[in-house]
Design an enzyme around this catalytic site. Structure first.
Site, PDB file in Angstrom:
ATOM      1  CB  SER A 130      -0.843  -0.016   1.278  1.00 55.42           C
ATOM      2  OG  SER A 130      -1.441   1.242   1.518  1.00 55.42           O
TER       3      SER A 130
ATOM      4  CE1 TYR B 278      -4.392  -2.030   5.119  1.00 54.09           C
ATOM      5  CE2 TYR B 278      -3.174  -0.031   4.618  1.00 54.09           C
ATOM      6  CZ  TYR B 278      -3.919  -1.113   4.195  1.00 54.09           C
ATOM      7  OH  TYR B 278      -4.188  -1.284   2.853  1.00 54.09           O
TER       8      TYR B 278
HETATM    9  P1  NAD Z   1     -11.364  -6.235   0.174  1.00 54.05           P
HETATM   10  O1  NAD Z   1     -11.918  -6.114   1.559  1.00 54.05           O
HETATM   11  O2  NAD Z   1     -12.246  -5.936  -0.994  1.00 54.05           O
HETATM   12  O3  NAD Z   1     -10.735  -7.666  -0.066  1.00 54.05           O
HETATM   13  C1  NAD Z   1      -9.979  -8.308   0.903  1.00 54.05           C
HETATM   14  C2  NAD Z   1      -9.938  -9.767   0.580  1.00 54.05           C
HETATM   15  O4  NAD Z   1      -9.192 -10.425   1.611  1.00 54.05           O
HETATM   16  C3  NAD Z   1     -11.325 -10.418   0.538  1.00 54.05           C
HETATM   17  O5  NAD Z   1     -11.319 -11.413  -0.460  1.00 54.05           O
HETATM   18  C4  NAD Z   1     -11.437 -11.052   1.927  1.00 54.05           C
HETATM   19  O6  NAD Z   1     -12.331 -12.128   1.971  1.00 54.05           O
HETATM   20  C5  NAD Z   1      -9.999 -11.486   2.121  1.00 54.05           C
HETATM   21  N1  NAD Z   1      -9.658 -11.733   3.517  1.00 54.05           N
HETATM   22  C6  NAD Z   1      -9.822 -10.923   4.586  1.00 54.05           C
HETATM   23  N2  NAD Z   1      -9.405 -11.552   5.700  1.00 54.05           N
HETATM   24  C7  NAD Z   1      -8.955 -12.771   5.323  1.00 54.05           C
HETATM   25  C8  NAD Z   1      -8.403 -13.876   6.003  1.00 54.05           C
HETATM   26  N3  NAD Z   1      -8.217 -13.880   7.328  1.00 54.05           N
HETATM   27  N4  NAD Z   1      -8.062 -14.971   5.285  1.00 54.05           N
HETATM   28  C9  NAD Z   1      -8.269 -15.011   3.939  1.00 54.05           C
HETATM   29  N5  NAD Z   1      -8.784 -13.999   3.245  1.00 54.05           N
HETATM   30  C10 NAD Z   1      -9.123 -12.889   3.924  1.00 54.05           C
HETATM   31  O7  NAD Z   1     -10.068  -5.277   0.190  1.00 54.05           O
HETATM   32  P2  NAD Z   1      -9.161  -4.725  -0.981  1.00 54.05           P
HETATM   33  O8  NAD Z   1      -9.268  -3.250  -0.933  1.00 54.05           O
HETATM   34  O9  NAD Z   1      -9.401  -5.438  -2.266  1.00 54.05           O
HETATM   35  O10 NAD Z   1      -7.727  -5.086  -0.405  1.00 54.05           O
HETATM   36  C11 NAD Z   1      -6.863  -6.035  -0.977  1.00 54.05           C
HETATM   37  C12 NAD Z   1      -5.437  -5.707  -0.566  1.00 54.05           C
HETATM   38  O11 NAD Z   1      -5.052  -4.448  -1.095  1.00 54.05           O
HETATM   39  C13 NAD Z   1      -5.259  -5.607   0.955  1.00 54.05           C
HETATM   40  O12 NAD Z   1      -4.019  -6.157   1.324  1.00 54.05           O
HETATM   41  C14 NAD Z   1      -5.252  -4.110   1.192  1.00 54.05           C
HETATM   42  O13 NAD Z   1      -4.561  -3.758   2.341  1.00 54.05           O
HETATM   43  C15 NAD Z   1      -4.559  -3.629  -0.067  1.00 54.05           C
HETATM   44  N6  NAD Z   1      -4.812  -2.226  -0.387  1.00 54.05           N
HETATM   45  C16 NAD Z   1      -6.081  -1.760  -0.612  1.00 54.05           C
HETATM   46  C17 NAD Z   1      -6.247  -0.415  -0.910  1.00 54.05           C
HETATM   47  C18 NAD Z   1      -7.594   0.173  -1.197  1.00 54.05           C
HETATM   48  O14 NAD Z   1      -7.684   1.407  -1.328  1.00 54.05           O
HETATM   49  N7  NAD Z   1      -8.653  -0.599  -1.330  1.00 54.05           N
HETATM   50  C19 NAD Z   1      -5.152   0.431  -0.968  1.00 54.05           C
HETATM   51  C20 NAD Z   1      -3.894  -0.084  -0.728  1.00 54.05           C
HETATM   52  C21 NAD Z   1      -3.730  -1.415  -0.437  1.00 54.05           C
END
Ligand code: NAD
Length: 256
Positions: free
Chosen positions: A138, A151
């Site tokens: 991130s 985080y």
């Molecule tokens: P999201 O909530 O849409 O998806 C998260 C996924 O992780 C889902 O499939 C969920 O079921 C799974 N998950 C959560 N806990 C889990 C566990 N204990 N075991 C297995 N699976 C689990 O979130 P997202 O925004 O798509 O995030 C995906 C990645 O990208 C994350 O690592 C997040 O930190 C990172 N990220 C997101 C953003 C953003 O703006 N959305 C920005 C930077 C980084």
């Protein structure tokens, strides 16, 4: 480009993980999905792209379940060639109010799970002579925001882990890199939009504008597809010598 390769994407039942899985599938990769929630819908979306797809519901906070998932992927597809460590959760609170169990869960899911999948996937990648490990960090792996101590700690850790394993594999055909998105409008961020709308007493659209306005100069959300296309590039031969990099895809967030 990725025919006969297998990609395991953790946390791929929604959001960025599902977007990346679909981009890799469009290049012909077979996919192992993982995550909570509606796995049937995610399976159907990937299957439609004409590749083999399977699902394992391992909880990324549980090392024993991670081991079972890695074994299941090898049993189903014979290999894990591309490992995308994407599963992640967020919790927003000041450090003195931060629930200890949330801290532990964020470190386990956002950081330690990547250690477990990597240590289990790497020997097979080296043996077969090709591999890609892509860690979804991130902008919070590069800079901090208040109220996100767990985080930010986990994501900085993940960027550091990426660099270290990239050095260990530097003379092998396995590359290890990180992707560092800014705001992407997924369920993880929708919760923060709702919290902002409630805190400021405003509509959701205005809350989105304010979140972007605080941090992301482009005033545009990055999309899961844009991140998926970067993952595809990192899997190409053009990226053979990109090692230990952390790509910010953030509308200018960390340029400020
Ligand atoms: P999201 O909530 O849409 O998806 C998260 C996924 O992780 C889902 O499939 C969920 O079921 C799974 N998950 C959560 N806990 C889990 C566990 N204990 N075991 C297995 N699976 C689990 O979130 P997202 O925004 O798509 O995030 C995906 C990645 O990208 C994350 O690592 C997040 O930190 C990172 N990220 C997101 C953003 C953003 O703006 N959305 C920005 C930077 C980084």
């Amino acid at each position: 480009m990725l025919k006969a390769k297998t990609a395991l994407v953790t946390g791929s039942t929604s959001g960025i993980g599902l977007g990346i899985a679909k981009c890799l599938a469009r290049q012909g990769a077979n996919i192992m999905l993982n995550g909570f929630g509606d796995s049937e819908a995610a399976l159907a979306e990937v299957r439609e792209l004409g590749v083999r797809v399977a699902y394992h519901g391992a909880d990324m906070s549980k090392p024993a379940e991670i081991e079972q998932m890695m074994q299941a992927a090898e049993a189903e597809f014979g290999a894990v060639d591309i490992l995308v460590n994407n599963a992640g959760i967020q919790h927003v609170a000041a450090v003195e109010d931060f629930p200890a169990e949330k801290w532990d869960a964020i470190i386990a899911i956002n950081l330690s799970s990547a250690f477990h999948t990597t240590r289990l996937a790497l020997p097979g990648m080296k043996q077969r002579g090709w591999g890609r490990i892509i860690n979804l960090a991130s902008v919070h792996g590069l800079v901090a925001s208040a109220q996100k101590s767990a985080y930010v700690a986990a994501k900085h850790g993940l960027v550091g882990f990426t660099k270290s394993v990239a050095l260990e594999t530097a003379t092998t055909p396995v590359t290890v890199n990180a992707i560092c998105p800014g705001w992407v409008l997924t369920p993880l961020v929708e919760k923060q939009v709702q919290a902002r709308a409630q805190a400021d007493g405003i509509e959701l659209e205005e809350a989105k504008r304010r979140l972007l306005g605080d941090k992301q100069p482009s005033m545009q959300f990055t999309t899961a597809e844009q991140l998926g296309e970067l993952a595809v590039f990192l899997c190409s031969s053009a990226a053979d010598n990109i090692r230990g990099a952390a790509f910010n895809v953030d509308g200018g967030w960390v340029a400020q």
